[in-house]
Design a protein around this motif. Structure first.
Motif, PDB file in Angstrom:
ATOM      1  N   THR A 100      14.244  -2.954  -1.274  1.00 51.84           N
ATOM      2  CA  THR A 100      13.175  -3.586  -1.457  1.00 51.84           C
ATOM      3  C   THR A 100      11.934  -3.108  -0.742  1.00 51.84           C
ATOM      4  O   THR A 100      10.798  -3.141  -1.292  1.00 51.84           O
ATOM      5  CB  THR A 100      13.236  -5.094  -1.240  1.00 51.84           C
ATOM      6  OG1 THR A 100      14.167  -5.680  -1.874  1.00 51.84           O
ATOM      7  CG2 THR A 100      12.005  -6.236  -1.191  1.00 51.84           C
ATOM      8  N   CYS A 101      12.052  -2.879   0.315  1.00 49.10           N
ATOM      9  CA  CYS A 101      11.075  -2.151   1.195  1.00 49.10           C
ATOM     10  C   CYS A 101      10.499  -0.950   0.641  1.00 49.10           C
ATOM     11  O   CYS A 101       9.200  -0.731   0.306  1.00 49.10           O
ATOM     12  CB  CYS A 101      11.479  -1.819   2.594  1.00 49.10           C
ATOM     13  SG  CYS A 101      10.145  -1.175   3.616  1.00 49.10           S
ATOM     14  N   ALA A 102      11.194  -0.025   0.043  1.00 49.00           N
ATOM     15  CA  ALA A 102      11.050   1.271  -0.620  1.00 49.00           C
ATOM     16  C   ALA A 102      10.359   1.068  -1.877  1.00 49.00           C
ATOM     17  O   ALA A 102       8.996   1.574  -2.091  1.00 49.00           O
ATOM     18  CB  ALA A 102      12.127   2.006  -1.009  1.00 49.00           C
ATOM     19  N   GLY A 103      10.708  -0.049  -2.519  1.00 46.70           N
ATOM     20  CA  GLY A 103      10.038  -0.343  -3.910  1.00 46.70           C
ATOM     21  C   GLY A 103       8.576  -0.798  -3.572  1.00 46.70           C
ATOM     22  O   GLY A 103       7.626  -0.359  -4.395  1.00 46.70           O
ATOM     23  N   LEU A 104       8.426  -1.842  -2.580  1.00 49.58           N
ATOM     24  CA  LEU A 104       7.204  -2.300  -2.126  1.00 49.58           C
ATOM     25  C   LEU A 104       6.173  -1.057  -1.827  1.00 49.58           C
ATOM     26  O   LEU A 104       5.215  -0.958  -2.021  1.00 49.58           O
ATOM     27  CB  LEU A 104       7.217  -3.209  -1.105  1.00 49.58           C
ATOM     28  CG  LEU A 104       7.850  -4.663  -1.562  1.00 49.58           C
ATOM     29  CD1 LEU A 104       8.225  -5.722  -0.141  1.00 49.58           C
ATOM     30  CD2 LEU A 104       6.834  -5.377  -2.483  1.00 49.58           C
ATOM     31  N   LYS A 105       6.750  -0.294  -0.788  1.00 49.73           N
ATOM     32  CA  LYS A 105       5.994   0.970  -0.537  1.00 49.73           C
ATOM     33  C   LYS A 105       5.545   1.752  -1.808  1.00 49.73           C
ATOM     34  O   LYS A 105       4.379   2.313  -1.752  1.00 49.73           O
ATOM     35  CB  LYS A 105       6.707   1.852   0.647  1.00 49.73           C
ATOM     36  CG  LYS A 105       6.916   1.109   1.731  1.00 49.73           C
ATOM     37  CD  LYS A 105       7.840   1.970   2.943  1.00 49.73           C
ATOM     38  CE  LYS A 105       7.829   1.381   4.062  1.00 49.73           C
ATOM     39  NZ  LYS A 105       8.734   2.264   5.054  1.00 49.73           N
ATOM     40  N   ALA A 106       6.473   1.905  -2.514  1.00 49.79           N
ATOM     41  CA  ALA A 106       6.122   2.711  -3.997  1.00 49.79           C
ATOM     42  C   ALA A 106       5.063   2.030  -4.743  1.00 49.79           C
ATOM     43  O   ALA A 106       4.093   2.699  -5.212  1.00 49.79           O
ATOM     44  CB  ALA A 106       7.377   2.925  -4.912  1.00 49.79           C
ATOM     45  N   VAL A 107       5.105   0.794  -4.802  1.00 47.74           N
ATOM     46  CA  VAL A 107       3.967   0.121  -5.515  1.00 47.74           C
ATOM     47  C   VAL A 107       2.749   0.109  -4.871  1.00 47.74           C
ATOM     48  O   VAL A 107       1.703   0.413  -5.315  1.00 47.74           O
ATOM     49  CB  VAL A 107       4.429  -1.589  -5.638  1.00 47.74           C
ATOM     50  CG1 VAL A 107       3.236  -2.129  -6.344  1.00 47.74           C
ATOM     51  CG2 VAL A 107       5.537  -1.558  -6.679  1.00 47.74           C
ATOM     52  N   ILE A 108       2.589  -0.071  -3.507  1.00 45.22           N
ATOM     53  CA  ILE A 108       1.473   0.103  -2.616  1.00 45.22           C
ATOM     54  C   ILE A 108       0.840   1.374  -2.806  1.00 45.22           C
ATOM     55  O   ILE A 108      -0.364   1.463  -3.010  1.00 45.22           O
ATOM     56  CB  ILE A 108       1.837  -0.372  -1.042  1.00 45.22           C
ATOM     57  CG1 ILE A 108       2.168  -1.689  -1.068  1.00 45.22           C
ATOM     58  CG2 ILE A 108       0.669   0.148  -0.226  1.00 45.22           C
ATOM     59  CD1 ILE A 108       2.745  -2.042   0.393  1.00 45.22           C
ATOM     60  N   ALA A 109       1.737   2.494  -2.812  1.00 48.60           N
ATOM     61  CA  ALA A 109       1.322   3.635  -3.154  1.00 48.60           C
ATOM     62  C   ALA A 109       0.643   4.030  -4.422  1.00 48.60           C
ATOM     63  O   ALA A 109      -0.344   4.493  -4.425  1.00 48.60           O
ATOM     64  CB  ALA A 109       2.205   4.632  -2.845  1.00 48.60           C
TER      65      ALA A 109
END
Length: 139
Positions: A100-109
């Protein structure tokens, strides 16, 4: 000891102690005056309950691990099995949180690369398309 004393020693509200009693996690005796009286072991059981809850155990899970009321004998194998099962659940949760953390970071990027302004719907559709593409299993 009376509920007020137990509450003071454990830092728990009397209502919470009464709740744990109502759901069968602890027991008490009634004195002639009708007041609840708790044994010294109840303080220890309450500490175990609070610690277990902080570790992610539900009250039902805790109830299944505690010795039956009035019994001081712990079922060691049952306790170890319950602790190991909770550890497996926690480790699985950790993996989901990392994903989930990786997914959120990807969306933010992705959002940060979009220039401000423009059509909000189009921007959102582009981000969602990227998320859908990343979610597809690779062959």
């Amino acid at each position: 000891m009376k509920i007020g004393e137990l509450a003071k020693e454990t830092g728990l509200a009397p209502s919470r102690i009464r709740y744990y009693e109502a759901v069968g996690l602890i027991g008490s005796d009634r004195g002639l005056n009708g007041y609840r009286r708790y044994s010294r072991e109840t303080r220890q059981i309450l500490e175990i309950i609070v610690t277990a809850q902080q570790s992610g155990f539900s009250l039902d899970e805790i109830r299944n691990l505690l010795p039956p009321q009035g019994k001081a004998e712990w079922d060691r194998d049952k306790l170890l099995a319950g602790l190991r099962n909770k550890l497996i659940e926690v480790e699985a949760l950790q993996l989901r949180l990392v994903e989930t953390c990786a997914g959120l970071k990807a969306v933010i990027a992705q959002i940060e690369t979009i220039s401000p302004g423009g059509d909000c719907f189009d921007n959102t559709e582009g981000v969602l398309a990227n998320i859908r593409d990343q979610a597809k299993p690779s062959r």
